[in-house]
Design a protein around this motif. Structure first.
Motif, short mmCIF file in Angstrom:
data_model
loop_
_atom_site.label_atom_id
_atom_site.label_comp_id
_atom_site.label_asym_id
_atom_site.label_seq_id
_atom_site.Cartn_x
_atom_site.Cartn_y
_atom_site.Cartn_z
N THR A 1 0.83 -1.21 0.00
CA THR A 1 0.00 0.00 0.00
C THR A 1 0.87 1.27 0.00
O THR A 1 1.98 1.28 0.56
CB THR A 1 -0.96 0.01 1.21
OG1 THR A 1 -1.80 1.15 1.11
CG2 THR A 1 -0.22 0.04 2.53
N THR A 2 0.33 2.32 -0.63
CA THR A 2 1.08 3.58 -0.66
C THR A 2 0.56 4.54 0.41
O THR A 2 1.04 5.65 0.54
CB THR A 2 0.92 4.25 -2.04
OG1 THR A 2 -0.48 4.31 -2.34
CG2 THR A 2 1.66 3.48 -3.12
N ASP A 3 -0.45 4.08 1.16
CA ASP A 3 -1.07 4.92 2.20
C ASP A 3 -0.39 4.61 3.55
O ASP A 3 -0.51 3.49 4.06
CB ASP A 3 -2.57 4.57 2.24
CG ASP A 3 -3.34 5.45 3.21
OD1 ASP A 3 -2.81 5.72 4.31
OD2 ASP A 3 -4.46 5.84 2.87
N ARG B 1 -0.97 5.42 6.64
CA ARG B 1 -1.88 5.06 7.74
C ARG B 1 -2.34 3.60 7.58
O ARG B 1 -2.35 2.83 8.55
CB ARG B 1 -3.07 6.01 7.71
CG ARG B 1 -4.02 5.85 8.86
CD ARG B 1 -5.15 6.86 8.71
NE ARG B 1 -6.30 6.44 9.48
CZ ARG B 1 -6.45 6.66 10.76
NH1 ARG B 1 -5.55 7.35 11.43
NH2 ARG B 1 -7.52 6.24 11.41
N ASP C 1 -6.77 -0.46 -2.58
CA ASP C 1 -6.98 -0.40 -1.13
C ASP C 1 -8.45 -0.49 -0.76
O ASP C 1 -8.82 -1.19 0.19
CB ASP C 1 -6.40 0.92 -0.58
CG ASP C 1 -4.90 0.79 -0.32
OD1 ASP C 1 -4.44 -0.34 -0.08
OD2 ASP C 1 -4.20 1.81 -0.39
N GLU D 1 -11.74 2.92 7.58
CA GLU D 1 -10.73 3.28 6.56
C GLU D 1 -11.31 3.22 5.16
O GLU D 1 -10.92 4.00 4.29
CB GLU D 1 -9.52 2.35 6.67
CG GLU D 1 -8.71 2.53 7.93
CD GLU D 1 -8.21 3.97 8.10
OE1 GLU D 1 -7.63 4.52 7.16
OE2 GLU D 1 -8.45 4.53 9.19
N VAL E 1 -10.85 6.20 2.53
CA VAL E 1 -10.16 6.18 1.23
C VAL E 1 -11.13 6.24 0.05
O VAL E 1 -10.74 6.61 -1.05
CB VAL E 1 -9.23 4.94 1.06
CG1 VAL E 1 -8.16 4.89 2.11
CG2 VAL E 1 -10.02 3.63 1.07
#
Ligand SMILES: [Fe+2]
Ligand SMILES: [Fe+2]
Length: 246
Positions: free
Chosen positions: A48-50, A52, A112, A164, A168
């Motif tokens: 993941t690039t997130d 959190r 995601d 979440e 997102v």
């Protein structure tokens, strides 16, 4: 809907968990699913690039691996307390599958929001099932306590994945949940179809063995009776010039 059905089948769940050998084997099987899920979530945290989500997936992975350890230790303790005896391999996994969903996780190439929707539904189903197992294990307080400890984490997983998902994908989270639900329904249908195909296949083989084969055996016996016994003298033939077998 599945949770309601599970509550209707509560007496069956009690019966499944009542046998200590079966209980230990089920705990070991749940341990495998949790450990598998933990590894997949660790992979999801890498992809993941997130930031959190990376932190949350990592915590989720640690929880699942801890659950696997807890389940394995309890399974070993239950087995050690039992006298050795031959056991049937029936575990009723179709009825009491544990944290199913984690075994279907697809991480690579998954967005995601799609992953969060899938995780949310899986964790919600798992939390519902673990509540039933916890209640059904009144005769084994230690395993019951294990499930209530795990249940607290599953509820956290269920809640954070939903929160979440809304973060997102604020506009499309309902759509994502709809697709994830459809995917789970399709998987459930495939599992049911495979189980039915197994039963029907067994039934067809039994019919072939007990109904069709005896008819052929009788016909073969009757044909054998009309054949002369022993060596039979055949009329001599002239040797063929085109083949060595004639
Ligand atoms: Fe878990
Ligand atoms: Fe979980």
């Amino acid at each position: 809907m599945v949770a309601d059905l599970d509550w209707w089948l509560y007496p069956l769940h009690r019966w499944i968990w009542s046998d200590a050998h079966r209980r230990a084997r089920k705990l070991l099987r749940f341990c495998e699913t949790e450990a598998d899920g933990g590894r997949d979530l660790a992979r999801a945290s890498e992809l993941t690039t997130d930031p959190r989500l990376r932190r949350l997936y990592l915590r989720h992975a640690e929880d699942e691996l801890r659950h696997a350890d807890m389940l394995r230790h309890r399974a070993i303790a239950v087995l050690m307390a039992l006298p050795p005896r031959s056991v049937s391999s029936f575990e009723a996994n179709w009825l009491a599958p544990g944290e199913r969903g984690l075994d279907d996780l697809r991480i690579d190439g998954e967005r995601d929001d799609a992953l969060l929707a899938f995780l949310h539904l899986s964790e919600r189903a798992a939390a519902g099932r673990f509540k039933i197992y916890e209640k059904a294990l009144a005769s084994d307080p230690q395993t019951q306590q294990l499930f209530s400890d795990i249940l607290r984490d599953e509820e956290f997983h269920m809640n954070y994945t939903r929160r979440e998902l809304v973060r997102v994908s604020p506009k499309k989270h309902g759509w994502r949940l709809f697709w994830a639900r459809a995917h789970r329904l399709w998987k459930g249908y495939l599992r049911l179809a495979m189980a039915l195909a197994g039963v029907l296949g067994g039934l067809m083989l039994m019919i072939q063995y007990f109904v069709i084969l005896p008819v052929f055996a009788l016909l073969a016996k009757r044909a054998a009776r009309s054949e002369p016994e022993g060596w039979v003298l055949r009329s001599p033939r002239r040797p063929s010039l085109s083949s060595q077998y004639e």
